[in-house]
Design an enzyme around this catalytic site. Structure first.
Site, PDB file in Angstrom:
ATOM      1  N   GLY A   1       4.319  13.650  24.766  1.00  0.00           N
ATOM      2  CA  GLY A   1       5.184  14.257  25.770  1.00  0.00           C
ATOM      3  C   GLY A   1       6.504  13.539  25.886  1.00  0.00           C
TER       4      GLY A   1
ATOM      5  N   ASP B   1       6.127   6.683  23.881  1.00  0.00           N
ATOM      6  CA  ASP B   1       6.550   6.617  25.296  1.00  0.00           C
ATOM      7  C   ASP B   1       7.786   5.756  25.493  1.00  0.00           C
ATOM      8  OD1 ASP B   1       4.166   8.095  26.101  1.00  0.00           O
ATOM      9  OD2 ASP B   1       3.070   6.224  25.798  1.00  0.00           O
TER      10      ASP B   1
ATOM     11  N   LYS C   1      12.089   8.865  24.059  1.00  0.00           N
ATOM     12  CA  LYS C   1      12.734   9.671  23.006  1.00  0.00           C
ATOM     13  C   LYS C   1      13.375  10.926  23.565  1.00  0.00           C
ATOM     14  CE  LYS C   1       8.877   9.676  20.677  1.00  0.00           C
ATOM     15  NZ  LYS C   1       8.144   8.615  21.408  1.00  0.00           N
TER      16      LYS C   1
END
Length: 427
Positions: free
Chosen positions: A40, A13, A16
């Site tokens: 995600g 998180d 990226k």
């Protein structure tokens, strides 16, 4: 032309997706090399926000060929839903390539993931329940289903029968759940075959040919270094290798073809799920970081645990990944604090420890040793070069660079594609 790796230097998180998107127009291929839809990336382009789970962030760059490598585990239903979602928003996904050797997540993987996590109770890992761990376990046990198996119905049936023979025993006798029928899974997955067929290829060969032709490849990890199954805070980790070594095994690109490894690191620290977190905050500062930083999981929707920057973790990421550069994200979130603590070492059993302890027990008992830097109140979201930042913000960056062991080559000052200060070009 060599490849470069971009990965998370903390617990995931870190931003990226933003970093990959920044490089997207300067590379020819973006390869996702591990993980599944338990991760995600959020990419903001103009006033549009894109949440990606399985697809590489490069899918949003029209001149990039996005690749899902052999190291990824794929839930085909989730993947096709994500493709349709982007198509509906006018994003072309036709260039996508999927490795024929990537493994598939099935309904029994998801079911076992959820029931086994509930069975652990207070000892739960914090899994997302999406079947990623069980799919990787089957891969290692050599009973996994690969993408290529979709195109041979007899092989697919044979593998499903073998897997479900044992899985149903566990579901019925251990977890008191109903069995899963082979025909039900077979019918569903044969329907995916023809839809996915245009995307499937020998991606390792294609990537090698691209490198030989002078193309630039970006290898994109999901999760982060401290979630690596070998090098993370085991057992509170993911089931794959987000570290730089995983980029090679998960893509089929050899290590001598990689010349830069970029670690994405937040200006503070977050993690999702269970496990040790020395700088975690349980006060108003922690809540402020969560609120200002929008620290809600892209995939899970869970609130992230928040804490101050942890230098031993950053140094560890440099060591195990061979990081050549850091990309510092979310510096703007720290605007407004009078003093900003930075964890420079730990206290463990009354002793100062500079590096991440090898013992899980020691890490659980690690207490942060802080140094305090003066904060800033100026809005930095419009800064586009280092000199645009207030002096205290510049000093904060310089301090993190000094104690982390690699240069801060880019700094994110907002969520937008253009809200980045590039100190040193990655390409």
């Amino acid at each position: 032309m060599p490849a470069l790796v971009l990965l998370g230097a903390q617990w995931g998180d870190e931003g990226k997706g933003k970093a990959t998107d920044l490089l997207g127009d300067r590379v020819d291929y973006v390869v996702r090399y591990q993980g599944g839809n338990n991760a995600g990336h959020t990419v903001v382009i103009g006033d549009q926000k894109y949440a990606l789970h399985l697809l590489p962030s490069g899918i949003l760059s029209p001149n990039v060929i996005p690749v899902i490598g052999n190291g990824v585990v794929i839930d085909p239903g989730v993947l096709l839903e994500e493709i349709r979602g982007l198509n509906d928003r006018g994003i072309d996904t036709s260039k996508l390539l999927i490795s024929t050797n990537a493994h598939l997540i099935t309904p029994y993987h998801r079911t076992i993931d959820k029931v086994s996590e509930r069975f652990l109770g207070k000892s739960k890992i914090g899994t997302t329940g999406r079947g990623i761990g069980p799919a990787y376990a089957d891969k290692i046990n050599r009973i996994g289903i690969r993408v290529q198996d979709l195109f041979d119905p007899s092989i697919l049936r044979q593998k499903l029968e073998g897997a479900l023979h044992d899985k149903n025993q566990i579901l019925i006798k251990v977890f008191n759940r109903k069995n899963i029928e082979v025909e039900e899974v077979l019918d569903e997955y044969l329907k995916y075959a023809e839809i996915l067929r245009p995307y499937v290829a020998d991606t390792a060969l294609i990537l090698d040919q691209a490198l030989r032709a002078g193309k630039r490849i970006l290898l994109e990890g999901s999760q982060g270094t401290l979630l690596d199954v070998d090098h993370g805070t085991y057992p509170f980790v993911t089931s794959s290798n987000p570290t730089a070594g995983g980029a090679c095994t998960g893509s089929g690109i050899g290590p001598t073809k990689i010349d830069r490894v970029i670690g994405i690191v937040k200006a503070y620290t977050t993690r999702v799920g269970s496990g040790p977190f020395p700088t975690e905050l349980f006060d108003e500062d922690g809540e402020a970081l969560r609120r200002i930083g929008g620290e809600i999981g892209v995939t899970t929707g869970r609130a992230r645990r928040c804490g101050w920057f942890d230098a031993p973790i950053a140094r560890y990421a440099v060591r195990v990944n061979g990081l050549t550069d850091f990309f510092l994200t979310k510096l703007d979130v720290l605007t407004g604090w009078e003093k900003i603590p930075v964890c420079v070492a730990y206290e463990i059993d009354g002793k100062r420890v500079e590096e991440l302890p090898a013992s899980q027990s020691d890490f659980h008992h690690a207490k942060p040793i802080y140094e305090y830097l003066p904060g800033w109140t100026e809005d930095i979201t419009g800064a586009r070069k280092l000199s645009d930042l207030p002096k205290n913000a510049q000093d904060y960056i310089a301090f993190l660079e000094k104690i982390s062991g690699a240069p801060m080559s880019a700094i994110g000052v907002g969520p937008g594609r253009d809200q980045t200060i590039v100190v040193k070009e990655f390409i």
